[in-house]
Design a protein around this motif. Structure first.
Motif, mmCIF file in Angstrom:
data_model
loop_
_atom_site.group_PDB
_atom_site.id
_atom_site.type_symbol
_atom_site.label_atom_id
_atom_site.label_comp_id
_atom_site.label_asym_id
_atom_site.label_seq_id
_atom_site.Cartn_x
_atom_site.Cartn_y
_atom_site.Cartn_z
ATOM 1 N N ARG A 151 -11.581 21.387 19.399
ATOM 2 C CA ARG A 151 -12.884 22.013 19.118
ATOM 3 C C ARG A 151 -13.996 21.270 19.854
ATOM 4 N N ILE A 152 -13.942 19.956 19.859
ATOM 5 C CA ILE A 152 -14.943 19.163 20.570
ATOM 6 C C ILE A 152 -14.887 19.467 22.067
ATOM 7 N N ALA A 153 -13.675 19.538 22.612
ATOM 8 C CA ALA A 153 -13.520 19.833 24.038
ATOM 9 C C ALA A 153 -14.000 21.237 24.371
ATOM 10 N N THR A 154 -13.719 22.209 23.519
ATOM 11 C CA THR A 154 -14.150 23.584 23.752
ATOM 12 C C THR A 154 -15.675 23.674 23.747
ATOM 13 N N ILE A 155 -16.324 23.000 22.809
ATOM 14 C CA ILE A 155 -17.791 23.001 22.774
ATOM 15 C C ILE A 155 -18.340 22.350 24.033
ATOM 16 N N GLY A 156 -17.763 21.237 24.444
ATOM 17 C CA GLY A 156 -18.216 20.552 25.652
ATOM 18 C C GLY A 156 -18.061 21.393 26.905
ATOM 19 N N ILE A 157 -16.933 22.070 27.017
ATOM 20 C CA ILE A 157 -16.705 22.928 28.186
ATOM 21 C C ILE A 157 -17.670 24.107 28.176
ATOM 22 N N THR A 158 -17.922 24.662 27.000
ATOM 23 C CA THR A 158 -18.859 25.784 26.895
ATOM 24 C C THR A 158 -20.264 25.344 27.276
ATOM 25 N N ALA A 173 -22.411 28.701 22.920
ATOM 26 C CA ALA A 173 -21.541 28.095 21.905
ATOM 27 C C ALA A 173 -21.985 28.505 20.501
ATOM 28 N N GLY A 174 -23.274 28.581 20.287
ATOM 29 C CA GLY A 174 -23.788 29.021 18.995
ATOM 30 C C GLY A 174 -23.449 30.468 18.701
ATOM 31 N N GLN A 175 -23.545 31.336 19.707
ATOM 32 C CA GLN A 175 -23.217 32.747 19.515
ATOM 33 C C GLN A 175 -21.727 32.950 19.233
ATOM 34 N N ARG A 176 -20.916 32.021 19.693
ATOM 35 C CA ARG A 176 -19.475 32.096 19.413
ATOM 36 C C ARG A 176 -19.101 31.370 18.122
ATOM 37 N N THR A 227 -11.800 27.467 26.953
ATOM 38 C CA THR A 227 -11.238 26.859 25.755
ATOM 39 C C THR A 227 -10.405 25.658 26.190
ATOM 40 N N ALA A 228 -10.096 24.806 25.249
ATOM 41 C CA ALA A 228 -9.304 23.622 25.569
ATOM 42 C C ALA A 228 -8.277 23.387 24.475
ATOM 43 N N ASN A 229 -7.156 22.896 24.869
ATOM 44 C CA ASN A 229 -6.124 22.456 23.934
ATOM 45 C C ASN A 229 -5.991 20.959 24.098
#
Length: 65
Positions: free
Chosen positions: A34-41, A19-22, A55-57
């Protein structure tokens, strides 16, 4: 059981690095997506490095008028 804990910690650390590299942390805007995408990552851990790009919508319902 101890090795299972260390494997879980390592899994989440690798996900956090991905997540940091992205640049998900620097581009954080507080949105649900954004919160969901970080959590999934974070949860997908090392799978990020074999091509998984989660990614999440997220659509939050608007209040009625």
């Amino acid at each position: 059981m101890r090795s299972g804990r260390w494997m879980l910690v390592a899994w989440l650390v690798i996900g956090a690095l991905a997540a940091g590299q992205r640049h998900y942390y620097t581009q954080f805007d507080g949105s649900c997506a954004r919160i969901a995408t970080i959590g999934i990552t974070l949860a997908s851990g090392p799978l990020n490095y074999i091509g998984l790009n989660p990614t999440a919508n997220c659509k939050v319902p608007q209040p009625s008028k």
